[in-house]
Write a protein that holds these residues in place. Structure first.
Motif, PDB file in Angstrom:
ATOM      1  N   LYS A  96       0.785  -1.115   0.002  1.00  0.00           N
ATOM      2  CA  LYS A  96      -0.043  -0.048  -0.149  1.00  0.00           C
ATOM      3  C   LYS A  96       0.880   1.112  -0.074  1.00  0.00           C
ATOM      4  CE  LYS A  96      -4.033  -2.014   2.274  1.00  0.00           C
ATOM      5  NZ  LYS A  96      -5.060  -2.002   3.486  1.00  0.00           N
ATOM      6  N   LEU A  97       2.007   1.160   0.361  1.00  0.00           N
ATOM      7  CA  LEU A  97       2.828   2.235   0.882  1.00  0.00           C
ATOM      8  C   LEU A  97       3.576   2.698  -0.834  1.00  0.00           C
ATOM      9  CD1 LEU A  97       4.384   2.063   4.152  1.00  0.00           C
ATOM     10  CD2 LEU A  97       2.900   3.692   3.727  1.00  0.00           C
ATOM     11  N   GLY A  98       3.808   1.525  -1.692  1.00  0.00           N
ATOM     12  CA  GLY A  98       3.958   1.702  -2.676  1.00  0.00           C
ATOM     13  C   GLY A  98       5.557   1.815  -3.063  1.00  0.00           C
ATOM     14  N   MET A  99       6.457   0.896  -2.186  1.00  0.00           N
ATOM     15  CA  MET A  99       7.831   0.990  -2.396  1.00  0.00           C
ATOM     16  C   MET A  99       8.154  -0.208  -3.490  1.00  0.00           C
ATOM     17  SD  MET A  99       8.630  -1.014   1.082  1.00  0.00           S
ATOM     18  CE  MET A  99       7.362   0.149   2.010  1.00  0.00           C
ATOM     19  N   ASP A 100       9.284   0.039  -4.193  1.00  0.00           N
ATOM     20  CA  ASP A 100       9.869  -0.797  -5.270  1.00  0.00           C
ATOM     21  C   ASP A 100      10.433  -2.252  -4.389  1.00  0.00           C
ATOM     22  OD1 ASP A 100       9.320   0.908  -7.505  1.00  0.00           O
ATOM     23  OD2 ASP A 100      10.910   1.883  -6.503  1.00  0.00           O
ATOM     24  N   PHE A 101      11.246  -1.988  -3.647  1.00  0.00           N
ATOM     25  CA  PHE A 101      11.897  -3.230  -2.822  1.00  0.00           C
ATOM     26  C   PHE A 101      11.530  -3.072  -1.355  1.00  0.00           C
ATOM     27  CE2 PHE A 101      14.516  -2.767  -6.261  1.00  0.00           C
ATOM     28  CZ  PHE A 101      14.782  -4.164  -6.621  1.00  0.00           C
ATOM     29  N   GLU A 129      15.057 -11.502 -13.723  1.00  0.00           N
ATOM     30  CA  GLU A 129      13.952 -12.361 -13.481  1.00  0.00           C
ATOM     31  C   GLU A 129      13.450 -12.870 -12.088  1.00  0.00           C
ATOM     32  OE1 GLU A 129      15.813 -16.634 -14.667  1.00  0.00           O
ATOM     33  OE2 GLU A 129      15.253 -15.515 -16.254  1.00  0.00           O
ATOM     34  N   PHE A 130      14.133 -12.405 -11.181  1.00  0.00           N
ATOM     35  CA  PHE A 130      13.969 -13.006  -9.793  1.00  0.00           C
ATOM     36  C   PHE A 130      13.196 -12.067  -8.980  1.00  0.00           C
ATOM     37  CE2 PHE A 130      17.914 -15.032 -11.352  1.00  0.00           C
ATOM     38  CZ  PHE A 130      17.350 -16.435 -11.249  1.00  0.00           C
ATOM     39  N   GLY A 131      12.415 -12.449  -8.068  1.00  0.00           N
ATOM     40  CA  GLY A 131      11.668 -11.334  -7.171  1.00  0.00           C
ATOM     41  C   GLY A 131      12.167 -11.373  -5.691  1.00  0.00           C
ATOM     42  N   CYS A 132      13.122 -12.405  -5.199  1.00  0.00           N
ATOM     43  CA  CYS A 132      13.546 -12.490  -4.128  1.00  0.00           C
ATOM     44  C   CYS A 132      15.039 -12.574  -4.306  1.00  0.00           C
ATOM     45  CB  CYS A 132      12.765 -13.529  -3.392  1.00  0.00           C
ATOM     46  SG  CYS A 132      13.682 -13.711  -1.485  1.00  0.00           S
ATOM     47  N   PRO A 147      16.759 -15.315   2.243  1.00  0.00           N
ATOM     48  CA  PRO A 147      15.825 -14.433   1.287  1.00  0.00           C
ATOM     49  C   PRO A 147      14.964 -13.589   1.932  1.00  0.00           C
ATOM     50  CG  PRO A 147      14.860 -16.507   2.205  1.00  0.00           C
ATOM     51  CD  PRO A 147      16.270 -16.625   2.822  1.00  0.00           C
ATOM     52  N   ARG A 148      15.524 -12.072   1.975  1.00  0.00           N
ATOM     53  CA  ARG A 148      15.125 -10.960   2.623  1.00  0.00           C
ATOM     54  C   ARG A 148      14.701  -9.806   1.885  1.00  0.00           C
ATOM     55  NH1 ARG A 148      16.053 -11.291   7.949  1.00  0.00           N
ATOM     56  NH2 ARG A 148      16.331 -13.418   8.755  1.00  0.00           N
ATOM     57  N   LEU A 149      15.381  -9.772   0.653  1.00  0.00           N
ATOM     58  CA  LEU A 149      15.009  -8.371  -0.183  1.00  0.00           C
ATOM     59  C   LEU A 149      13.910  -9.175  -1.183  1.00  0.00           C
ATOM     60  CD1 LEU A 149      15.634  -5.424  -0.733  1.00  0.00           C
ATOM     61  CD2 LEU A 149      17.226  -6.292  -2.508  1.00  0.00           C
ATOM     62  N   PHE A 150      12.730  -8.295  -1.263  1.00  0.00           N
ATOM     63  CA  PHE A 150      11.653  -8.447  -2.285  1.00  0.00           C
ATOM     64  C   PHE A 150      11.415  -7.400  -3.143  1.00  0.00           C
ATOM     65  CE2 PHE A 150      11.350 -11.222   1.578  1.00  0.00           C
ATOM     66  CZ  PHE A 150      11.093 -12.424   0.890  1.00  0.00           C
ATOM     67  N   ASP A 151      10.997  -7.982  -4.394  1.00  0.00           N
ATOM     68  CA  ASP A 151      10.716  -6.981  -5.546  1.00  0.00           C
ATOM     69  C   ASP A 151       9.076  -6.658  -5.193  1.00  0.00           C
ATOM     70  OD1 ASP A 151       9.821  -5.779  -7.793  1.00  0.00           O
ATOM     71  OD2 ASP A 151      11.118  -6.690  -8.963  1.00  0.00           O
ATOM     72  N   MET A 152       8.792  -5.714  -4.835  1.00  0.00           N
ATOM     73  CA  MET A 152       7.308  -5.616  -4.339  1.00  0.00           C
ATOM     74  C   MET A 152       6.323  -5.322  -5.395  1.00  0.00           C
ATOM     75  SD  MET A 152       7.139  -5.931  -1.174  1.00  0.00           S
ATOM     76  CE  MET A 152       5.388  -5.404  -1.076  1.00  0.00           C
ATOM     77  N   ALA A 180      10.862 -17.379  -2.196  1.00  0.00           N
ATOM     78  CA  ALA A 180      12.150 -17.735  -1.279  1.00  0.00           C
ATOM     79  C   ALA A 180      13.115 -18.731  -1.882  1.00  0.00           C
ATOM     80  CB  ALA A 180      11.559 -18.339   0.167  1.00  0.00           C
ATOM     81  N   VAL A 181      12.599 -19.613  -3.032  1.00  0.00           N
ATOM     82  CA  VAL A 181      13.161 -20.373  -3.726  1.00  0.00           C
ATOM     83  C   VAL A 181      14.186 -19.772  -4.646  1.00  0.00           C
ATOM     84  CG1 VAL A 181      13.042 -22.479  -5.352  1.00  0.00           C
ATOM     85  CG2 VAL A 181      11.490 -22.247  -3.392  1.00  0.00           C
ATOM     86  N   ASP A 182      13.823 -18.660  -5.198  1.00  0.00           N
ATOM     87  CA  ASP A 182      14.453 -17.654  -5.740  1.00  0.00           C
ATOM     88  C   ASP A 182      15.987 -17.707  -5.730  1.00  0.00           C
ATOM     89  OD1 ASP A 182      12.289 -17.289  -7.695  1.00  0.00           O
ATOM     90  OD2 ASP A 182      12.277 -14.896  -7.210  1.00  0.00           O
ATOM     91  N   ILE A 183      16.343 -17.570  -4.332  1.00  0.00           N
ATOM     92  CA  ILE A 183      17.873 -17.548  -3.928  1.00  0.00           C
ATOM     93  C   ILE A 183      18.681 -18.687  -4.415  1.00  0.00           C
ATOM     94  CG2 ILE A 183      17.084 -15.635  -2.340  1.00  0.00           C
ATOM     95  CD1 ILE A 183      18.293 -17.681  -0.269  1.00  0.00           C
ATOM     96  N   THR A 184      17.987 -19.927  -4.357  1.00  0.00           N
ATOM     97  CA  THR A 184      18.796 -20.968  -4.708  1.00  0.00           C
ATOM     98  C   THR A 184      18.956 -21.151  -6.314  1.00  0.00           C
ATOM     99  OG1 THR A 184      16.682 -22.419  -5.066  1.00  0.00           O
ATOM    100  CG2 THR A 184      17.453 -22.239  -2.894  1.00  0.00           C
TER     101      THR A 184
END
Length: 219
Positions: A96-101, A129-132, A147-152, A180-184
């Motif tokens: 809702k706040l609208g951040m990118d990450f 192509e990854f979101g995490c 897995p801590r940084l997320f593409d919002m 979370a699997v993205d980081i593998t």
């Protein structure tokens, strides 16, 4: 909030750890974040009692809201949710706040960001192509990828499961995959952000309650 093309917010899930929150707010790179989100509240299936004033976390956040008037700081108490439900709620607030990450941490972790370096790095992350993405966590001198940084843009969410550890699975609203699997699949670790684990404010009682909670199924 500083005017930047790419924005990043910090999501901190917390309960009864006011000193941990204050430590985060006092660390020297905190102004590198565009948003600060503190979601307070005890998990519904966590057995333990407050050791601090029940409003201590809220009061510290409100104090810094008046001091750090250049950064939007959001606070809410959501007592009674499961861990998965609480973390899902924090993602909804971030969306809702609208951040990118969004960088996710707990109050017993200290986030550090090199904002100038992140501004450059984020351009590449948005094109990937990854979101995490993996953040290196200093877990008492043991470096771990988390897995801590997320593409919002993917609007992450959690589900309360009944057969698996619910809080470990964070899904994408775009395609339903477990992000979370993205980081593998992406062996790259973000270089501009680090986390440091520090439980210096935990009492023996808190450690015991946390250990007991660790064996609760499907939280």
């Amino acid at each position: 909030m500083n005017e930047r093309n790419i924005t990043i917010g910090l999501i901190c899930n917390v309960w009864d750890d006011p000193l941990g929150v204050e430590r985060i707010l006092n660390q020297e790179t905190i102004f590198g974040f565009d948003y600060l989100i503190f979601i307070d509240g005890q998990f519904s299936n966590y057995q333990g009692f407050h050791e601090n004033d029940i409003y201590a976390v809220r009061d510290i956040v409100q104090q810094y809201q008046s001091i750090y008037n250049s950064i939007p700081i959001y606070y809410e108490n959501v007592d009674g949710l499961t861990e998965a439900e609480k973390r899902d709620y924090s993602f909804k607030v971030a969306s809702k706040l609208g951040m990118d990450f969004a960088l996710v941490c707990d109050a017993d972790e200290i986030p550090y960001i090199d904002r100038e370096k992140f501004n450059v790095e984020a351009e590449s992350l948005l094109l990937a192509e990854f979101g995490c993405y993996a953040i290196v966590l200093d877990n008492y001198k043991l470096e771990q990828r988390r897995p801590r940084l997320f593409d919002m843009r993917e609007k992450p969410y959690l589900l309360q499961e009944h057969k698996t550890g619910s809080h470990s699975h964070i899904y994408s609203s775009l395609d339903g995959r477990d992000m979370a699997v993205d980081i593998t699949e992406c062996l790259y670790s973000v270089e501009s952000i680090t986390l440091k684990h520090n439980k210096e404010f935990y009492s023996k009682y808190r450690f015991q309650c946390r250990n007991d909670y660790g064996i609760v199924p499907n939280h």
